[in-house]
Motif scaffolding. Structure first.
Motif, PDB file in Angstrom:
ATOM      1  N   ASN A 148       0.830  -1.212   0.000  1.00  0.00           N
ATOM      2  CA  ASN A 148       0.000   0.000   0.000  1.00  0.00           C
ATOM      3  C   ASN A 148       0.862   1.257   0.000  1.00  0.00           C
ATOM      4  O   ASN A 148       0.551   2.257   0.637  1.00  0.00           O
ATOM      5  CB  ASN A 148      -0.990   0.001   1.173  1.00  0.00           C
ATOM      6  N   TYR A 149       1.971   1.182  -0.740  1.00  0.00           N
ATOM      7  CA  TYR A 149       2.802   2.359  -0.934  1.00  0.00           C
ATOM      8  C   TYR A 149       2.066   3.401  -1.792  1.00  0.00           C
ATOM      9  O   TYR A 149       1.042   3.104  -2.428  1.00  0.00           O
ATOM     10  CB  TYR A 149       4.090   2.002  -1.679  1.00  0.00           C
ATOM     11  N   ARG A 150       2.638   4.605  -1.871  1.00  0.00           N
ATOM     12  CA  ARG A 150       2.224   5.554  -2.895  1.00  0.00           C
ATOM     13  C   ARG A 150       2.434   4.903  -4.265  1.00  0.00           C
ATOM     14  O   ARG A 150       3.299   4.050  -4.448  1.00  0.00           O
ATOM     15  CB  ARG A 150       3.056   6.827  -2.768  1.00  0.00           C
ATOM     16  N   ALA A 151       1.668   5.307  -5.266  1.00  0.00           N
ATOM     17  CA  ALA A 151       1.590   4.577  -6.530  1.00  0.00           C
ATOM     18  C   ALA A 151       2.933   4.382  -7.216  1.00  0.00           C
ATOM     19  O   ALA A 151       3.143   3.378  -7.903  1.00  0.00           O
ATOM     20  CB  ALA A 151       0.611   5.276  -7.476  1.00  0.00           C
ATOM     21  N   ASP A 152       3.870   5.308  -7.045  1.00  0.00           N
ATOM     22  CA  ASP A 152       5.115   5.232  -7.804  1.00  0.00           C
ATOM     23  C   ASP A 152       6.238   4.487  -7.082  1.00  0.00           C
ATOM     24  O   ASP A 152       7.281   4.201  -7.681  1.00  0.00           O
ATOM     25  CB  ASP A 152       5.596   6.647  -8.146  1.00  0.00           C
ATOM     26  N   VAL A 153       6.046   4.135  -5.825  1.00  0.00           N
ATOM     27  CA  VAL A 153       7.146   3.629  -5.014  1.00  0.00           C
ATOM     28  C   VAL A 153       7.641   2.266  -5.491  1.00  0.00           C
ATOM     29  O   VAL A 153       8.855   2.034  -5.632  1.00  0.00           O
ATOM     30  CB  VAL A 153       6.742   3.578  -3.530  1.00  0.00           C
ATOM     31  N   LEU A 154       6.741   1.332  -5.755  1.00  0.00           N
ATOM     32  CA  LEU A 154       7.155  -0.015  -6.121  1.00  0.00           C
ATOM     33  C   LEU A 154       7.978   0.001  -7.414  1.00  0.00           C
ATOM     34  O   LEU A 154       9.007  -0.690  -7.513  1.00  0.00           O
ATOM     35  CB  LEU A 154       5.923  -0.914  -6.283  1.00  0.00           C
ATOM     36  N   ASP A 155       7.562   0.789  -8.391  1.00  0.00           N
ATOM     37  CA  ASP A 155       8.325   0.884  -9.638  1.00  0.00           C
ATOM     38  C   ASP A 155       9.686   1.529  -9.403  1.00  0.00           C
ATOM     39  O   ASP A 155      10.687   1.124 -10.007  1.00  0.00           O
ATOM     40  CB  ASP A 155       7.535   1.679 -10.678  1.00  0.00           C
ATOM     41  N   LYS A 156       9.754   2.537  -8.543  1.00  0.00           N
ATOM     42  CA  LYS A 156      11.034   3.173  -8.256  1.00  0.00           C
ATOM     43  C   LYS A 156      12.001   2.215  -7.571  1.00  0.00           C
ATOM     44  O   LYS A 156      13.227   2.358  -7.693  1.00  0.00           O
ATOM     45  CB  LYS A 156      10.820   4.417  -7.399  1.00  0.00           C
ATOM     46  N   LYS A 190      -3.260   3.433  -9.169  1.00  0.00           N
ATOM     47  CA  LYS A 190      -1.966   3.469  -9.858  1.00  0.00           C
ATOM     48  C   LYS A 190      -1.971   4.375 -11.081  1.00  0.00           C
ATOM     49  O   LYS A 190      -0.927   4.595 -11.697  1.00  0.00           O
ATOM     50  CB  LYS A 190      -1.583   2.045 -10.279  1.00  0.00           C
ATOM     51  N   THR A 191      -3.145   4.863 -11.486  1.00  0.00           N
ATOM     52  CA  THR A 191      -3.233   5.741 -12.643  1.00  0.00           C
ATOM     53  C   THR A 191      -4.026   6.989 -12.262  1.00  0.00           C
ATOM     54  O   THR A 191      -4.611   7.063 -11.181  1.00  0.00           O
ATOM     55  CB  THR A 191      -3.920   5.039 -13.821  1.00  0.00           C
ATOM     56  N   GLY A 192      -4.075   7.949 -13.181  1.00  0.00           N
ATOM     57  CA  GLY A 192      -4.859   9.153 -12.942  1.00  0.00           C
ATOM     58  C   GLY A 192      -4.034  10.283 -12.369  1.00  0.00           C
ATOM     59  O   GLY A 192      -2.913  10.081 -11.870  1.00  0.00           O
ATOM     60  N   PRO A 193      -4.574  11.508 -12.391  1.00  0.00           N
ATOM     61  CA  PRO A 193      -3.819  12.687 -11.961  1.00  0.00           C
ATOM     62  C   PRO A 193      -3.482  12.699 -10.468  1.00  0.00           C
ATOM     63  O   PRO A 193      -2.606  13.456 -10.046  1.00  0.00           O
ATOM     64  CB  PRO A 193      -4.731  13.854 -12.333  1.00  0.00           C
ATOM     65  N   GLU A 194      -4.174  11.891  -9.647  1.00  0.00           N
ATOM     66  CA  GLU A 194      -3.926  11.878  -8.206  1.00  0.00           C
ATOM     67  C   GLU A 194      -3.089  10.682  -7.775  1.00  0.00           C
ATOM     68  O   GLU A 194      -2.965  10.405  -6.576  1.00  0.00           O
ATOM     69  CB  GLU A 194      -5.257  11.889  -7.448  1.00  0.00           C
ATOM     70  N   ARG A 195      -2.511   9.974  -8.722  1.00  0.00           N
ATOM     71  CA  ARG A 195      -1.818   8.719  -8.412  1.00  0.00           C
ATOM     72  C   ARG A 195      -0.658   8.885  -7.428  1.00  0.00           C
ATOM     73  O   ARG A 195      -0.351   7.967  -6.669  1.00  0.00           O
ATOM     74  CB  ARG A 195      -1.310   8.068  -9.698  1.00  0.00           C
ATOM     75  N   GLU A 196      -0.011  10.036  -7.415  1.00  0.00           N
ATOM     76  CA  GLU A 196       1.150  10.218  -6.547  1.00  0.00           C
ATOM     77  C   GLU A 196       0.795  10.792  -5.182  1.00  0.00           C
ATOM     78  O   GLU A 196       1.680  11.025  -4.356  1.00  0.00           O
ATOM     79  CB  GLU A 196       2.184  11.101  -7.242  1.00  0.00           C
ATOM     80  N   TYR A 197      -0.497  11.016  -4.936  1.00  0.00           N
ATOM     81  CA  TYR A 197      -0.904  11.504  -3.623  1.00  0.00           C
ATOM     82  C   TYR A 197      -0.798  10.377  -2.595  1.00  0.00           C
ATOM     83  O   TYR A 197      -1.039   9.213  -2.896  1.00  0.00           O
ATOM     84  CB  TYR A 197      -2.344  12.016  -3.645  1.00  0.00           C
ATOM     85  N   VAL A 198      -0.478  10.751  -1.378  1.00  0.00           N
ATOM     86  CA  VAL A 198      -0.503   9.806  -0.265  1.00  0.00           C
ATOM     87  C   VAL A 198      -1.893   9.850   0.357  1.00  0.00           C
ATOM     88  O   VAL A 198      -2.428  10.933   0.621  1.00  0.00           O
ATOM     89  CB  VAL A 198       0.563  10.160   0.787  1.00  0.00           C
ATOM     90  N   GLY A 199      -2.489   8.688   0.594  1.00  0.00           N
ATOM     91  CA  GLY A 199      -3.846   8.660   1.131  1.00  0.00           C
ATOM     92  C   GLY A 199      -3.920   8.008   2.503  1.00  0.00           C
ATOM     93  O   GLY A 199      -3.568   6.843   2.647  1.00  0.00           O
ATOM     94  N   TYR A 200      -4.373   8.761   3.497  1.00  0.00           N
ATOM     95  CA  TYR A 200      -4.659   8.205   4.818  1.00  0.00           C
ATOM     96  C   TYR A 200      -6.165   8.143   5.013  1.00  0.00           C
ATOM     97  O   TYR A 200      -6.931   8.848   4.335  1.00  0.00           O
ATOM     98  CB  TYR A 200      -4.005   9.048   5.906  1.00  0.00           C
TER      99      TYR A 200
END
Length: 411
Positions: free
Chosen positions: A101-109, A134-144
């Motif tokens: 449940n990382y931010r969307a870009d973490v696993l690829d990085k 994992k997609t969309g304009p909000e993909r890099e937001y962190v969600g709590y």
């Protein structure tokens, strides 16, 4: 106890905080071998967020962490280091599921995206629980959880109507519902793999899970352009309905009247037969007055007594039970819902067992949440085949560890 439904399934668990660990806790309760992977440099922050005061290994002494991570094993790997990354991929080769449940870009990085995992295990199942997908304009937001509530529309339904101010729930409700959805997604992917031999990549956005739970409000807004008003404890169809103060400190009873007959019975029970003939429109118009009349009766007696009196005459009512009193609830005690697990660093406490009770395999918590890196030797040595010398070298290099690096209580 017979075989649990997920026995024989191994899960590489990269999740942290609540939503992800709640999902993997369910999988562990159902018999899966869940291996929680944390980095000595980037651990599950809940370990240190609210620890017991005055203890030496505070990262192993968090009730919060222990509640959501029991029945799991712990291995530490610094995934940002090539050696830690390679060891994780070797673990993937021996696993059925990876969940994060990382931010969307973490696993690829980290070089651990789905295609990379598939190269090492063709039928691997990956569940990614990014807050906004994992997609969309909000993909890099962190969600709590509290953010998920606001952005999924749930908070628009809460409040008391007099000021238009929305209220969040008492907990971060978006977390556990996303966790339950993720556990269900794993089960579906395992069934699919059994039928087709293929793995799966599941993009599970926590915000979207939360949004599916308020469908009635979405339909109303879509069809009629209406935003439901804040009603507090009241209801659009039933009246009176509310939570009423009872005798004792912060003691309450919930009551809901669904029909004229139930209202007549309630009016008699509270000693107000003069109000018994009120129709639903009249009761709605005089709701404040009726709330005061009901509370004049309930505040003289305890909530359990009020509920019993009203239930006896067919009026829906129940005491409001707080998180302390629920531990002694007679029904839950009779059903052996609470269990006590020993812990090597903490005093024992009562924990809830799994709500899923299979007739042939009734799951019950088996062991405490793992100490940090508790199973390093078992996983790295026994499962991945490393020697004691190799493990010692990895510890010296900071790739694995027995304690978080530079950890501080509350951070």
């Amino acid at each position: 106890m017979k075989r649990l439904p997920l026995e024989g399934i191994r899960v590489a668990d990269l999740t942290m905080v609540w939503a992800g660990p709640f999902a993997t806790k369910i999988l562990a309760e159902m018999g899966a071998e869940v291996i929680k992977v944390e980095s000595p440099q980037a651990w599950d922050l809940v370990r240190t967020l609210i620890p017991m005061p005055g203890v030496e290994e505070f990262w192993n002494c968090s009730y919060y962490f222990n509640d959501y991570n029991r029945d799991k094993k712990s291995v530490t790997l610094h995934l940002a280091d090539p050696r830690g990354r390679e060891l994780f991929l070797r673990l993937v080769e021996r696993s059925d599921v990876v969940i994060e449940n990382y931010r969307a870009d973490v696993l690829d990085k980290l070089g651990l995206g789905y295609e990379v995992l598939r190269e090492r295990k063709r039928d691997i199942i990956l569940v990614s629980m990014a807050g906004f997908g994992k997609t969309g304009p909000e993909r890099e937001y962190v969600g709590y959880g509290p953010i998920i509530e606001q952005m999924a529309g749930l908070a628009s339904l809460t409040g008391y109507g007099d000021d238009g101010v929305p209220y969040k729930t008492g907990i971060s409700y978006g977390d556990p519902v996303a966790g339950a959805a993720a556990a269900g997604a794993v089960a579906l992917a395992l069934i699919r793999r059994q039928r087709t031999g293929e793995g799966a990549f599941i993009d599970l956005a926590q915000r979207e899970v939360m949004a599916t739970l308020i469908g009635e409000a979405f339909v109303r807004a879509s069809l009629r352009g209406e935003v439901p008003p804040h009603r507090g404890n009241r209801d659009e169809r039933y009246a009176p309905q509310g939570v009423y103060r009872c005798f004792g400190e912060d003691r309450w009873v919930a009551i809901s009247v669904r029909s004229d007959e139930e209202w007549r019975r309630l009016a008699q029970a509270i000693g107000r037969p003069d109000l018994a003939s009120l129709t639903l429109p009249e009761r709605k118009a005089r709701h404040d007055e009726l709330d005061r009349a009901i509370e004049a009766w309930t505040e003289q007696i305890r909530p359990q007594v009020a509920a019993q009196v009203l239930q006896a005459v067919g009026v829906p009512a129940a005491p409001v039970i707080d998180t302390e009193a629920i531990h002694d609830d007679p029904n839950l005690v009779a059903r052996e819902f609470w269990v006590t697990l020993p812990h090597p660093r903490m005093k024992p406490w009562r924990q809830p067992r799994s709500p899923w009770r299979l007739a042939e395999a009734n799951p019950t918590p088996r062991r405490h949440a793992p100490l940090f890196g508790e199973h390093n030797t078992e996983i790295l040595g026994g499962l991945l085949g490393l020697s004691q010398e190799e493990i010692a070298e990895l510890e010296a290099a900071g790739i694995v560890g027995r304690a978080p690096v530079d950890a501080r209580p509350g951070g």
